[in-house]
Write an enzyme that holds these catalytic residues in place. Structure first.
Site, PDB file in Angstrom:
ATOM      1  N   GLU A  51       0.718  -0.661   0.296  1.00  0.00           N
ATOM      2  CA  GLU A  51      -0.225   0.042   0.041  1.00  0.00           C
ATOM      3  C   GLU A  51       1.072   1.012   0.069  1.00  0.00           C
ATOM      4  O   GLU A  51       0.346   2.005  -0.623  1.00  0.00           O
ATOM      5  CB  GLU A  51      -0.581   0.115   1.216  1.00  0.00           C
ATOM      6  N   PHE A 113     -11.634  -6.949  13.574  1.00  0.00           N
ATOM      7  CA  PHE A 113     -10.477  -7.317  13.488  1.00  0.00           C
ATOM      8  C   PHE A 113     -10.390  -6.272  12.603  1.00  0.00           C
ATOM      9  O   PHE A 113     -11.158  -5.878  11.022  1.00  0.00           O
ATOM     10  CB  PHE A 113     -11.085  -8.632  12.507  1.00  0.00           C
ATOM     11  N   GLN A 114      -8.791  -6.169  12.269  1.00  0.00           N
ATOM     12  CA  GLN A 114      -8.443  -4.837  11.371  1.00  0.00           C
ATOM     13  C   GLN A 114      -9.044  -4.181  11.306  1.00  0.00           C
ATOM     14  O   GLN A 114      -9.238  -2.564  10.477  1.00  0.00           O
ATOM     15  CB  GLN A 114      -8.974  -5.533   9.826  1.00  0.00           C
ATOM     16  N   LYS A 163     -18.214  -0.701   5.583  1.00  0.00           N
ATOM     17  CA  LYS A 163     -18.237  -1.593   4.468  1.00  0.00           C
ATOM     18  C   LYS A 163     -19.783  -1.313   4.458  1.00  0.00           C
ATOM     19  O   LYS A 163     -19.940  -1.416   3.027  1.00  0.00           O
ATOM     20  CB  LYS A 163     -17.560  -2.452   5.305  1.00  0.00           C
ATOM     21  N   MET A 485      24.492   8.306   2.229  1.00  0.00           N
ATOM     22  CA  MET A 485      24.583   9.784   3.167  1.00  0.00           C
ATOM     23  C   MET A 485      25.049   9.572   4.479  1.00  0.00           C
ATOM     24  O   MET A 485      24.961  10.313   5.141  1.00  0.00           O
ATOM     25  CB  MET A 485      23.201  11.249   2.474  1.00  0.00           C
TER      26      MET A 485
END
Length: 579
Positions: A51, A113-114, A163, A485
Protein backbone atom coordinates in the site's frame (compact mmCIF):
# COMPACT_ATOMS: atom_id res chain seq x y z
CA UNK A 1 -32.45 9.72 -10.50
CA UNK A 2 -30.32 6.61 -10.82
CA UNK A 3 -30.19 4.37 -7.75
CA UNK A 4 -26.76 2.95 -6.92
CA UNK A 5 -25.12 1.09 -4.07
CA UNK A 6 -22.46 2.83 -2.00
CA UNK A 7 -19.70 0.85 -3.72
CA UNK A 8 -20.98 1.82 -7.17
CA UNK A 9 -21.31 5.45 -6.05
CA UNK A 10 -17.64 5.52 -5.02
CA UNK A 11 -16.57 4.37 -8.46
CA UNK A 12 -19.00 6.59 -10.35
CA UNK A 13 -17.92 9.61 -8.28
CA UNK A 14 -14.26 8.85 -9.06
CA UNK A 15 -15.12 8.81 -12.75
CA UNK A 16 -17.01 12.11 -12.46
CA UNK A 17 -14.01 13.59 -10.62
CA UNK A 18 -11.90 12.81 -13.69
CA UNK A 19 -10.02 9.80 -12.32
CA UNK A 20 -8.71 7.35 -14.91
CA UNK A 21 -6.32 5.36 -12.69
CA UNK A 22 -6.57 4.40 -9.05
CA UNK A 23 -3.77 2.60 -7.24
CA UNK A 24 -4.50 0.15 -4.47
CA UNK A 25 -4.66 -3.21 -2.76
CA UNK A 26 -7.87 -5.06 -1.83
CA UNK A 27 -9.06 -6.35 1.53
CA UNK A 28 -12.26 -7.25 3.34
CA UNK A 29 -13.51 -3.79 4.26
CA UNK A 30 -13.04 -2.50 0.69
CA UNK A 31 -14.35 -5.51 -1.27
CA UNK A 32 -17.73 -3.97 -2.12
CA UNK A 33 -15.83 -1.11 -3.81
CA UNK A 34 -13.52 -3.55 -5.56
CA UNK A 35 -16.50 -5.48 -6.91
CA UNK A 36 -17.90 -2.20 -8.25
CA UNK A 37 -14.56 -1.51 -9.96
CA UNK A 38 -14.70 -4.94 -11.59
CA UNK A 39 -18.10 -4.22 -13.11
CA UNK A 40 -17.04 -1.10 -15.05
CA UNK A 41 -14.24 -0.01 -17.37
CA UNK A 42 -13.93 3.76 -16.94
CA UNK A 43 -11.62 3.76 -13.91
CA UNK A 44 -8.65 1.40 -14.12
CA UNK A 45 -7.35 -0.09 -10.89
CA UNK A 46 -3.64 -0.84 -10.67
CA UNK A 47 -2.78 -3.57 -8.19
CA UNK A 48 0.43 -2.75 -6.35
CA UNK A 49 2.35 -5.12 -4.05
CA UNK A 50 2.31 -2.83 -0.99
CA UNK A 51 0.00 0.00 0.00
CA UNK A 52 2.88 2.42 0.55
CA UNK A 53 3.70 1.98 -3.13
CA UNK A 54 0.09 2.69 -4.09
CA UNK A 55 0.29 6.14 -2.51
CA UNK A 56 3.75 6.87 -3.97
CA UNK A 57 2.53 5.83 -7.44
CA UNK A 58 -0.53 8.09 -7.20
CA UNK A 59 1.82 10.79 -5.92
CA UNK A 60 4.11 10.41 -8.95
CA UNK A 61 1.07 10.57 -11.22
CA UNK A 62 -0.08 13.78 -9.51
CA UNK A 63 3.34 15.48 -9.58
CA UNK A 64 3.87 14.76 -13.27
CA UNK A 65 0.38 15.76 -14.46
CA UNK A 66 -1.02 18.27 -11.98
CA UNK A 67 -4.08 16.07 -11.50
CA UNK A 68 -5.24 14.67 -8.18
CA UNK A 69 -3.87 11.18 -7.53
CA UNK A 70 -6.26 8.48 -6.32
CA UNK A 71 -5.67 5.56 -3.93
CA UNK A 72 -7.84 2.74 -2.58
CA UNK A 73 -6.82 0.60 0.41
CA UNK A 74 -8.54 -1.59 2.94
CA UNK A 75 -8.85 -1.09 6.69
CA UNK A 76 -6.33 -1.80 9.43
CA UNK A 77 -2.88 -2.66 8.06
CA UNK A 78 -3.89 -1.61 4.57
CA UNK A 79 -4.65 1.87 5.84
CA UNK A 80 -1.60 2.11 8.11
CA UNK A 81 0.70 0.91 5.32
CA UNK A 82 -0.46 3.95 3.35
CA UNK A 83 0.57 6.40 6.08
CA UNK A 84 4.18 6.90 4.91
CA UNK A 85 2.96 7.74 1.40
CA UNK A 86 0.38 10.16 2.77
CA UNK A 87 2.99 11.89 4.91
CA UNK A 88 5.29 12.15 1.90
CA UNK A 89 2.56 13.86 -0.12
CA UNK A 90 1.60 16.12 2.77
CA UNK A 91 5.14 17.43 3.27
CA UNK A 92 5.46 18.25 -0.45
CA UNK A 93 1.88 19.59 -0.90
CA UNK A 94 0.82 16.93 -3.42
CA UNK A 95 -2.92 16.56 -4.17
CA UNK A 96 -4.18 13.04 -3.38
CA UNK A 97 -7.46 11.45 -2.39
CA UNK A 98 -6.91 8.28 -0.36
CA UNK A 99 -10.01 6.13 0.10
CA UNK A 100 -9.72 3.63 2.93
CA UNK A 101 -12.15 0.88 3.75
CA UNK A 102 -13.29 0.69 7.36
CA UNK A 103 -14.98 -1.94 9.53
CA UNK A 104 -18.80 -1.75 9.62
CA UNK A 105 -20.18 1.31 11.41
CA UNK A 106 -21.58 -0.73 14.30
CA UNK A 107 -18.15 -2.24 14.95
CA UNK A 108 -16.17 1.01 15.06
CA UNK A 109 -14.58 1.41 18.47
CA UNK A 110 -14.89 -2.29 19.38
CA UNK A 111 -11.35 -3.29 18.28
CA UNK A 112 -12.88 -5.32 15.47
CA UNK A 113 -10.72 -7.39 13.13
CA UNK A 114 -8.51 -5.07 11.06
CA UNK A 115 -9.86 -1.93 12.70
CA UNK A 116 -7.74 1.19 13.08
CA UNK A 117 -8.81 4.79 13.50
CA UNK A 118 -7.65 5.95 10.06
CA UNK A 119 -9.04 9.45 10.52
CA UNK A 120 -7.26 9.83 13.85
CA UNK A 121 -3.97 8.29 12.72
CA UNK A 122 -3.77 10.38 9.55
CA UNK A 123 -5.02 13.67 11.04
CA UNK A 124 -1.57 15.34 11.42
CA UNK A 125 -0.56 14.49 7.85
CA UNK A 126 -3.63 15.31 5.77
CA UNK A 127 -5.19 18.51 4.57
CA UNK A 128 -8.60 17.15 5.60
CA UNK A 129 -10.29 13.84 6.36
CA UNK A 130 -13.82 12.45 6.18
CA UNK A 131 -15.58 9.51 7.83
CA UNK A 132 -18.62 8.70 5.69
CA UNK A 133 -21.71 7.76 7.70
CA UNK A 134 -24.42 7.53 5.03
CA UNK A 135 -24.33 6.13 1.46
CA UNK A 136 -26.18 9.25 0.30
CA UNK A 137 -23.18 11.36 1.38
CA UNK A 138 -20.52 9.50 -0.61
CA UNK A 139 -20.68 11.44 -3.90
CA UNK A 140 -20.67 14.82 -2.15
CA UNK A 141 -17.81 13.83 0.14
CA UNK A 142 -15.67 12.60 -2.74
CA UNK A 143 -16.36 15.79 -4.70
CA UNK A 144 -15.31 17.84 -1.67
CA UNK A 145 -12.24 15.68 -1.19
CA UNK A 146 -11.01 16.34 -4.72
CA UNK A 147 -11.76 20.05 -4.43
CA UNK A 148 -9.88 20.40 -1.14
CA UNK A 149 -6.93 18.30 -2.36
CA UNK A 150 -6.41 20.41 -5.50
CA UNK A 151 -7.23 23.96 -4.40
CA UNK A 152 -5.20 26.48 -2.42
CA UNK A 153 -2.08 24.79 -1.13
CA UNK A 154 -2.61 21.23 -2.40
CA UNK A 155 -2.41 18.18 -0.17
CA UNK A 156 -3.74 14.70 0.60
CA UNK A 157 -7.30 14.06 1.77
CA UNK A 158 -8.47 10.82 3.41
CA UNK A 159 -11.99 9.43 2.90
CA UNK A 160 -12.69 6.59 5.34
CA UNK A 161 -15.72 4.48 4.36
CA UNK A 162 -17.18 1.76 6.62
CA UNK A 163 -18.06 -1.48 4.83
CA UNK A 164 -21.81 -1.27 5.51
CA UNK A 165 -21.93 2.11 3.75
CA UNK A 166 -20.94 0.36 0.50
CA UNK A 167 -23.36 -2.60 0.90
CA UNK A 168 -24.60 -3.63 -2.57
CA UNK A 169 -28.08 -4.28 -1.19
CA UNK A 170 -28.58 -0.69 -0.05
CA UNK A 171 -29.18 1.71 -2.94
CA UNK A 172 -29.63 5.46 -2.93
CA UNK A 173 -30.00 8.19 -5.52
CA UNK A 174 -26.75 9.19 -7.21
CA UNK A 175 -26.01 12.85 -7.78
CA UNK A 176 -22.51 14.26 -8.23
CA UNK A 177 -22.40 17.98 -7.42
CA UNK A 178 -21.61 20.21 -10.40
CA UNK A 179 -19.85 22.71 -8.16
CA UNK A 180 -18.32 22.45 -4.72
CA UNK A 181 -18.51 25.33 -2.29
CA UNK A 182 -17.35 25.07 1.30
CA UNK A 183 -18.20 28.15 3.34
CA UNK A 184 -15.30 27.72 5.77
CA UNK A 185 -12.75 27.02 3.04
CA UNK A 186 -12.18 29.68 0.39
CA UNK A 187 -8.50 29.95 -0.60
CA UNK A 188 -7.20 33.32 -1.77
CA UNK A 189 -5.93 33.42 -5.35
CA UNK A 190 -5.58 37.11 -6.21
CA UNK A 191 -2.80 38.98 -4.44
CA UNK A 192 -3.23 42.36 -2.77
CA UNK A 193 -2.63 44.99 -5.47
CA UNK A 194 -1.03 47.44 -3.04
CA UNK A 195 1.44 44.84 -1.83
CA UNK A 196 2.26 43.89 -5.41
CA UNK A 197 2.99 47.56 -6.21
CA UNK A 198 5.32 47.72 -3.19
CA UNK A 199 7.05 44.55 -4.35
CA UNK A 200 7.58 45.91 -7.88
CA UNK A 201 8.99 49.18 -6.57
CA UNK A 202 11.42 47.25 -4.38
CA UNK A 203 12.46 44.90 -7.21
CA UNK A 204 13.02 47.75 -9.67
CA UNK A 205 15.20 49.52 -7.12
CA UNK A 206 17.27 46.43 -6.29
CA UNK A 207 20.98 46.33 -7.07
CA UNK A 208 21.53 42.67 -6.09
CA UNK A 209 18.21 40.85 -6.59
CA UNK A 210 17.67 37.07 -6.49
CA UNK A 211 14.51 35.16 -7.36
CA UNK A 212 14.15 32.18 -5.01
CA UNK A 213 11.45 29.81 -6.29
CA UNK A 214 10.09 26.64 -4.76
CA UNK A 215 7.73 23.77 -5.40
CA UNK A 216 4.74 26.08 -5.25
CA UNK A 217 5.72 27.50 -8.65
CA UNK A 218 5.63 24.00 -10.16
CA UNK A 219 2.43 22.96 -8.39
CA UNK A 220 0.77 26.29 -9.18
CA UNK A 221 1.54 26.11 -12.90
CA UNK A 222 3.48 29.37 -12.71
CA UNK A 223 6.71 28.41 -14.48
CA UNK A 224 6.04 30.47 -17.59
CA UNK A 225 5.22 33.57 -15.53
CA UNK A 226 8.33 33.06 -13.38
CA UNK A 227 10.51 32.78 -16.48
CA UNK A 228 8.97 35.86 -18.08
CA UNK A 229 9.43 37.95 -14.93
CA UNK A 230 13.03 36.81 -14.44
CA UNK A 231 13.92 37.78 -18.00
CA UNK A 232 12.11 41.09 -17.67
CA UNK A 233 14.19 41.90 -14.58
CA UNK A 234 17.38 40.17 -15.81
CA UNK A 235 17.52 38.68 -12.32
CA UNK A 236 19.33 35.49 -11.27
CA UNK A 237 17.07 32.57 -10.35
CA UNK A 238 17.64 29.73 -7.91
CA UNK A 239 15.28 26.83 -7.22
CA UNK A 240 14.71 24.67 -4.18
CA UNK A 241 14.95 20.90 -4.48
CA UNK A 242 11.17 20.79 -5.04
CA UNK A 243 11.27 23.71 -7.47
CA UNK A 244 13.74 22.30 -10.01
CA UNK A 245 12.39 22.78 -13.52
CA UNK A 246 10.32 25.81 -12.54
CA UNK A 247 12.96 27.85 -14.38
CA UNK A 248 14.98 26.29 -17.26
CA UNK A 249 18.01 24.59 -15.73
CA UNK A 250 20.23 25.18 -18.75
CA UNK A 251 19.49 28.92 -18.92
CA UNK A 252 22.27 31.45 -18.18
CA UNK A 253 20.20 33.14 -15.46
CA UNK A 254 19.81 29.91 -13.50
CA UNK A 255 22.21 29.66 -10.55
CA UNK A 256 21.45 26.04 -9.74
CA UNK A 257 19.76 24.67 -6.66
CA UNK A 258 20.22 26.42 -3.33
CA UNK A 259 20.45 25.05 0.19
CA UNK A 260 22.38 22.32 1.96
CA UNK A 261 23.66 20.82 -1.29
CA UNK A 262 23.09 23.94 -3.38
CA UNK A 263 25.68 25.50 -5.65
CA UNK A 264 28.27 27.95 -4.37
CA UNK A 265 26.94 30.70 -6.63
CA UNK A 266 23.30 30.19 -5.58
CA UNK A 267 24.00 30.18 -1.85
CA UNK A 268 26.50 33.03 -2.00
CA UNK A 269 24.25 35.19 -4.17
CA UNK A 270 21.39 34.64 -1.74
CA UNK A 271 23.62 35.62 1.20
CA UNK A 272 24.70 38.89 -0.45
CA UNK A 273 21.37 39.81 -2.08
CA UNK A 274 19.69 43.10 -1.25
CA UNK A 275 16.25 41.96 -2.45
CA UNK A 276 14.91 38.39 -2.50
CA UNK A 277 11.70 37.49 -4.30
CA UNK A 278 10.58 34.20 -2.73
CA UNK A 279 7.84 32.50 -4.76
CA UNK A 280 6.10 29.33 -3.62
CA UNK A 281 8.92 28.49 -1.22
CA UNK A 282 8.77 27.98 2.53
CA UNK A 283 12.28 28.86 3.78
CA UNK A 284 12.80 25.36 5.15
CA UNK A 285 15.79 24.38 7.24
CA UNK A 286 17.60 22.71 4.33
CA UNK A 287 17.77 26.13 2.66
CA UNK A 288 18.28 28.66 5.41
CA UNK A 289 20.95 27.11 7.64
CA UNK A 290 20.94 29.38 10.75
CA UNK A 291 17.87 31.66 10.60
CA UNK A 292 19.57 34.58 12.38
CA UNK A 293 22.30 34.63 9.70
CA UNK A 294 20.02 34.11 6.71
CA UNK A 295 20.44 36.76 4.00
CA UNK A 296 21.26 39.53 6.49
CA UNK A 297 21.00 42.49 4.08
CA UNK A 298 17.97 41.43 2.08
CA UNK A 299 14.49 42.86 1.83
CA UNK A 300 12.28 39.79 1.47
CA UNK A 301 9.20 39.66 -0.75
CA UNK A 302 7.28 36.43 -0.12
CA UNK A 303 4.50 35.15 -2.40
CA UNK A 304 2.55 32.05 -1.33
CA UNK A 305 -0.98 30.74 -1.65
CA UNK A 306 -0.81 29.51 1.95
CA UNK A 307 -0.87 32.43 4.39
CA UNK A 308 0.49 30.23 7.21
CA UNK A 309 3.71 29.69 5.23
CA UNK A 310 4.50 33.40 5.03
CA UNK A 311 6.80 34.64 7.80
CA UNK A 312 6.58 31.21 9.45
CA UNK A 313 10.37 30.92 9.82
CA UNK A 314 11.80 34.02 8.12
CA UNK A 315 10.14 37.42 8.46
CA UNK A 316 8.73 38.77 5.18
CA UNK A 317 9.06 42.50 4.56
CA UNK A 318 6.44 42.41 1.81
CA UNK A 319 4.04 39.44 2.19
CA UNK A 320 1.70 38.62 -0.68
CA UNK A 321 -0.95 35.92 -0.26
CA UNK A 322 -2.16 34.52 -3.55
CA UNK A 323 -1.73 31.95 -6.29
CA UNK A 324 1.77 32.16 -7.79
CA UNK A 325 0.62 32.31 -11.41
CA UNK A 326 -1.95 35.05 -10.73
CA UNK A 327 0.39 37.21 -8.62
CA UNK A 328 3.38 36.87 -10.96
CA UNK A 329 1.22 37.73 -13.97
CA UNK A 330 -0.02 40.89 -12.25
CA UNK A 331 3.57 41.83 -11.46
CA UNK A 332 4.55 41.37 -15.12
CA UNK A 333 1.58 43.42 -16.30
CA UNK A 334 2.31 46.26 -13.88
CA UNK A 335 6.01 46.41 -14.79
CA UNK A 336 5.30 46.43 -18.52
CA UNK A 337 2.57 49.06 -18.08
CA UNK A 338 4.92 51.28 -16.05
CA UNK A 339 7.67 51.14 -18.65
CA UNK A 340 10.26 51.09 -15.85
CA UNK A 341 13.17 48.68 -15.64
CA UNK A 342 15.86 47.88 -13.05
CA UNK A 343 19.13 49.83 -12.86
CA UNK A 344 21.01 48.30 -15.79
CA UNK A 345 24.47 49.28 -14.55
CA UNK A 346 23.87 47.86 -11.07
CA UNK A 347 22.44 44.61 -12.41
CA UNK A 348 25.40 44.29 -14.78
CA UNK A 349 27.82 44.60 -11.84
CA UNK A 350 25.80 42.01 -9.93
CA UNK A 351 26.09 39.57 -12.81
CA UNK A 352 29.86 40.15 -13.01
CA UNK A 353 30.15 39.17 -9.36
CA UNK A 354 27.93 36.10 -9.81
CA UNK A 355 29.83 35.00 -12.91
CA UNK A 356 33.08 35.28 -10.95
CA UNK A 357 31.67 33.04 -8.18
CA UNK A 358 30.36 30.66 -10.80
CA UNK A 359 33.68 30.49 -12.68
CA UNK A 360 35.74 29.90 -9.54
CA UNK A 361 33.59 27.39 -7.68
CA UNK A 362 30.63 26.37 -9.86
CA UNK A 363 29.94 22.67 -10.32
CA UNK A 364 29.10 23.31 -13.98
CA UNK A 365 32.19 25.40 -14.78
CA UNK A 366 34.76 23.67 -12.56
CA UNK A 367 34.82 19.94 -11.91
CA UNK A 368 34.31 19.56 -8.16
CA UNK A 369 35.34 15.90 -8.23
CA UNK A 370 38.13 13.72 -9.56
CA UNK A 371 37.25 12.44 -13.04
CA UNK A 372 36.07 8.90 -13.61
CA UNK A 373 38.43 6.49 -15.29
CA UNK A 374 38.94 2.77 -15.79
CA UNK A 375 37.04 0.83 -13.16
CA UNK A 376 36.19 3.98 -11.17
CA UNK A 377 32.78 5.44 -11.91
CA UNK A 378 31.90 8.71 -10.21
CA UNK A 379 28.19 9.08 -9.41
CA UNK A 380 28.21 12.56 -10.96
CA UNK A 381 29.24 11.03 -14.29
CA UNK A 382 26.35 8.55 -14.13
CA UNK A 383 23.90 11.47 -13.97
CA UNK A 384 25.71 13.21 -16.83
CA UNK A 385 25.46 10.00 -18.89
CA UNK A 386 21.74 9.77 -18.05
CA UNK A 387 21.25 13.38 -19.15
CA UNK A 388 23.05 12.69 -22.43
CA UNK A 389 21.16 9.47 -23.16
CA UNK A 390 17.78 11.13 -22.56
CA UNK A 391 18.60 14.48 -24.13
CA UNK A 392 17.58 16.11 -20.85
CA UNK A 393 13.97 15.27 -21.66
CA UNK A 394 13.16 12.43 -19.25
CA UNK A 395 10.92 12.30 -16.24
CA UNK A 396 13.34 11.55 -13.41
CA UNK A 397 12.18 10.15 -10.10
CA UNK A 398 14.56 9.55 -7.23
CA UNK A 399 14.77 7.98 -3.86
CA UNK A 400 16.56 9.71 -1.00
CA UNK A 401 20.26 10.04 -0.32
CA UNK A 402 23.44 10.89 -2.20
CA UNK A 403 22.01 9.73 -5.53
CA UNK A 404 19.08 12.15 -5.08
CA UNK A 405 21.41 15.10 -4.57
CA UNK A 406 23.68 14.13 -7.47
CA UNK A 407 20.60 13.92 -9.73
CA UNK A 408 19.33 17.29 -8.50
CA UNK A 409 22.71 18.90 -9.13
CA UNK A 410 23.71 17.41 -12.48
CA UNK A 411 20.47 16.71 -14.39
CA UNK A 412 19.40 20.11 -15.72
CA UNK A 413 15.61 20.25 -15.85
CA UNK A 414 14.29 22.70 -18.43
CA UNK A 415 10.62 21.87 -17.83
CA UNK A 416 8.46 21.70 -14.72
CA UNK A 417 7.00 18.43 -13.41
CA UNK A 418 9.97 16.40 -14.73
CA UNK A 419 11.78 16.07 -11.37
CA UNK A 420 9.81 13.79 -9.05
CA UNK A 421 11.29 13.28 -5.58
CA UNK A 422 10.43 13.20 -1.89
CA UNK A 423 11.69 16.54 -0.64
CA UNK A 424 10.13 17.25 2.74
CA UNK A 425 9.83 13.79 4.28
CA UNK A 426 12.84 12.25 2.53
CA UNK A 427 11.19 8.88 1.93
CA UNK A 428 13.40 5.98 0.89
CA UNK A 429 11.38 3.66 -1.37
CA UNK A 430 9.61 6.52 -3.14
CA UNK A 431 11.44 6.34 -6.47
CA UNK A 432 10.26 3.13 -8.13
CA UNK A 433 6.51 3.37 -7.38
CA UNK A 434 6.57 7.08 -8.24
CA UNK A 435 8.15 6.17 -11.58
CA UNK A 436 5.32 3.71 -12.16
CA UNK A 437 2.79 6.47 -11.57
CA UNK A 438 4.60 8.75 -14.00
CA UNK A 439 4.87 6.03 -16.64
CA UNK A 440 1.17 5.17 -16.38
CA UNK A 441 0.31 8.84 -16.86
CA UNK A 442 2.79 9.30 -19.74
CA UNK A 443 3.02 5.93 -21.55
CA UNK A 444 5.33 7.17 -24.32
CA UNK A 445 7.71 9.15 -22.10
CA UNK A 446 11.18 8.22 -20.92
CA UNK A 447 10.97 7.62 -17.17
CA UNK A 448 14.10 7.02 -15.11
CA UNK A 449 14.27 6.15 -11.42
CA UNK A 450 17.60 7.24 -9.93
CA UNK A 451 18.11 5.20 -6.79
CA UNK A 452 20.59 3.53 -4.48
CA UNK A 453 20.92 -0.05 -3.36
CA UNK A 454 19.42 0.87 0.02
CA UNK A 455 16.38 2.79 -1.21
CA UNK A 456 15.45 0.43 -4.04
CA UNK A 457 15.02 -2.46 -1.63
CA UNK A 458 12.33 -0.58 0.30
CA UNK A 459 9.73 -1.13 -2.45
CA UNK A 460 11.53 -3.48 -4.83
CA UNK A 461 8.51 -5.80 -4.95
CA UNK A 462 6.92 -3.26 -7.30
CA UNK A 463 9.03 -4.76 -10.09
CA UNK A 464 6.16 -7.24 -10.15
CA UNK A 465 3.62 -4.44 -10.72
CA UNK A 466 5.77 -3.20 -13.62
CA UNK A 467 5.59 -6.71 -15.12
CA UNK A 468 1.80 -6.99 -14.78
CA UNK A 469 1.01 -3.59 -16.28
CA UNK A 470 3.88 -3.23 -18.78
CA UNK A 471 5.46 -0.12 -17.23
CA UNK A 472 8.93 0.14 -18.86
CA UNK A 473 10.65 2.36 -16.30
CA UNK A 474 14.44 2.51 -16.29
CA UNK A 475 16.11 1.99 -12.92
CA UNK A 476 19.50 3.67 -12.51
CA UNK A 477 20.97 2.18 -9.35
CA UNK A 478 24.02 4.04 -8.03
CA UNK A 479 25.45 1.13 -6.07
CA UNK A 480 28.05 2.21 -3.51
CA UNK A 481 27.32 -0.75 -1.23
CA UNK A 482 26.39 1.46 1.71
CA UNK A 483 23.86 3.96 2.97
CA UNK A 484 25.83 6.65 1.19
CA UNK A 485 24.51 9.82 2.81
CA UNK A 486 24.64 8.26 6.27
CA UNK A 487 28.22 7.22 5.63
CA UNK A 488 29.07 10.72 4.37
CA UNK A 489 27.85 12.25 7.64
CA UNK A 490 29.76 9.58 9.55
CA UNK A 491 32.91 10.52 7.62
CA UNK A 492 32.41 14.21 8.33
CA UNK A 493 31.21 14.17 11.92
CA UNK A 494 31.89 10.75 13.47
CA UNK A 495 35.52 10.03 12.50
CA UNK A 496 34.39 7.45 9.91
CA UNK A 497 32.74 5.17 12.46
CA UNK A 498 30.31 3.41 10.13
CA UNK A 499 27.58 2.45 12.56
CA UNK A 500 24.98 0.36 10.70
CA UNK A 501 25.61 2.03 7.33
CA UNK A 502 27.41 -0.81 5.51
CA UNK A 503 25.82 -3.89 3.96
CA UNK A 504 28.92 -6.11 4.17
CA UNK A 505 28.22 -8.98 1.72
CA UNK A 506 24.44 -9.06 2.07
CA UNK A 507 23.33 -7.28 -1.11
CA UNK A 508 21.38 -9.33 -3.64
CA UNK A 509 22.39 -9.89 -7.23
CA UNK A 510 20.18 -7.16 -8.68
CA UNK A 511 20.62 -8.48 -12.21
CA UNK A 512 19.22 -11.90 -11.34
CA UNK A 513 16.51 -10.26 -9.26
CA UNK A 514 15.42 -8.07 -12.16
CA UNK A 515 15.47 -11.06 -14.50
CA UNK A 516 13.38 -13.07 -12.03
CA UNK A 517 10.62 -10.50 -12.51
CA UNK A 518 10.98 -10.75 -16.30
CA UNK A 519 13.04 -7.60 -16.79
CA UNK A 520 16.44 -6.75 -18.26
CA UNK A 521 19.43 -6.41 -15.95
CA UNK A 522 22.68 -4.61 -16.76
CA UNK A 523 25.74 -4.53 -14.52
CA UNK A 524 28.19 -1.68 -15.10
CA UNK A 525 31.56 -1.66 -13.32
CA UNK A 526 33.86 0.29 -15.69
CA UNK A 527 33.58 3.93 -16.68
CA UNK A 528 34.42 3.27 -20.33
CA UNK A 529 31.22 1.21 -20.75
CA UNK A 530 28.91 3.64 -18.96
CA UNK A 531 27.68 5.73 -21.91
CA UNK A 532 27.18 2.78 -24.26
CA UNK A 533 25.26 0.81 -21.64
CA UNK A 534 23.12 3.84 -20.80
CA UNK A 535 22.27 4.29 -24.49
CA UNK A 536 21.46 0.58 -24.76
CA UNK A 537 19.19 0.85 -21.71
CA UNK A 538 17.04 3.61 -23.21
CA UNK A 539 16.97 1.94 -26.60
CA UNK A 540 14.91 -0.84 -24.97
CA UNK A 541 11.81 1.32 -24.97
CA UNK A 542 9.30 -1.37 -24.01
CA UNK A 543 11.28 -3.10 -21.26
CA UNK A 544 12.06 -2.41 -17.65
CA UNK A 545 15.84 -2.15 -17.41
CA UNK A 546 17.66 -2.36 -14.09
CA UNK A 547 21.09 -0.76 -14.42
CA UNK A 548 23.24 -1.76 -11.45
CA UNK A 549 26.11 0.72 -11.64
CA UNK A 550 28.96 0.32 -9.20
CA UNK A 551 30.12 3.81 -8.24
CA UNK A 552 33.02 5.15 -6.19
CA UNK A 553 32.24 4.20 -2.59
CA UNK A 554 34.24 7.09 -1.13
CA UNK A 555 32.57 9.92 -3.07
CA UNK A 556 30.75 12.66 -1.15
CA UNK A 557 28.11 15.13 -2.31
CA UNK A 558 29.44 18.68 -2.42
CA UNK A 559 28.82 21.57 -1.90
CA UNK A 560 27.40 20.98 1.56
CA UNK A 561 26.71 23.29 4.46
CA UNK A 562 26.66 21.59 7.84
CA UNK A 563 28.51 24.09 10.05
CA UNK A 564 26.58 24.73 13.28
CA UNK A 565 25.46 28.35 13.53
CA UNK A 566 26.61 28.93 9.95
CA UNK A 567 25.09 31.03 7.18
CA UNK A 568 24.19 30.00 3.64
CA UNK A 569 27.66 30.91 2.37
CA UNK A 570 29.42 28.60 4.87
CA UNK A 571 30.00 25.46 2.79
CA UNK A 572 32.30 22.54 2.26
CA UNK A 573 33.26 22.54 -1.44
CA UNK A 574 35.16 19.27 -1.24
CA UNK A 575 36.65 17.00 1.41
CA UNK A 576 39.51 19.46 1.91
CA UNK A 577 38.13 22.82 0.71
CA UNK A 578 35.84 25.06 2.69
CA UNK A 579 34.53 28.55 2.05
Amino acid sequence: MELLSGGDIVVRALKDAGVKHIWGYPGGAALHIYDALFRQSDVQHILVRHEQAAVHAADGHARSTGDVGAVLVTSGPGATNAITGIATAYMDSIPLVVISGQVPSAKIGEDAFQETDMVGISRPIVKHSFLVKDPADIAGVIAKAFFIAASGRPGPVVVDIPKDITDPNIKVAYEYPEKVKIRSYQPTTKGHTGQIKRAIKTLLGAKRPVIYSGGGVVLGGASSQLTELARLLNAPVTNTLMGLGAYPGSDRQFLGMLGMHGTFEANTAMHHADVILAVGARFDDRVTNTISKFCPSATIIHIDVDPTSIAKTVAADIPIVGACDVVLQEMIDQIEHSGKRPDEAAISEWWKQIDDWRERHGIYTQSRYEPSGGSIIKPQDVIKALYKATGGDAYVTSDVGQHQMFAAQYYLFDKPRRWINSGGLGTMGFGLPAAMGVQMAHPEAMVACVTGEGSIQMCIQELSTCTQYGLPVKIINLNNQALGMVRQWQDMQYSSRYSSSLYEDSLPDFIKLAEAYGHVGMKVTHFDELESKMAECFALKDRVVFMDIYVDRSEHVYPMHVAPNGSMRDMWLSKTERT
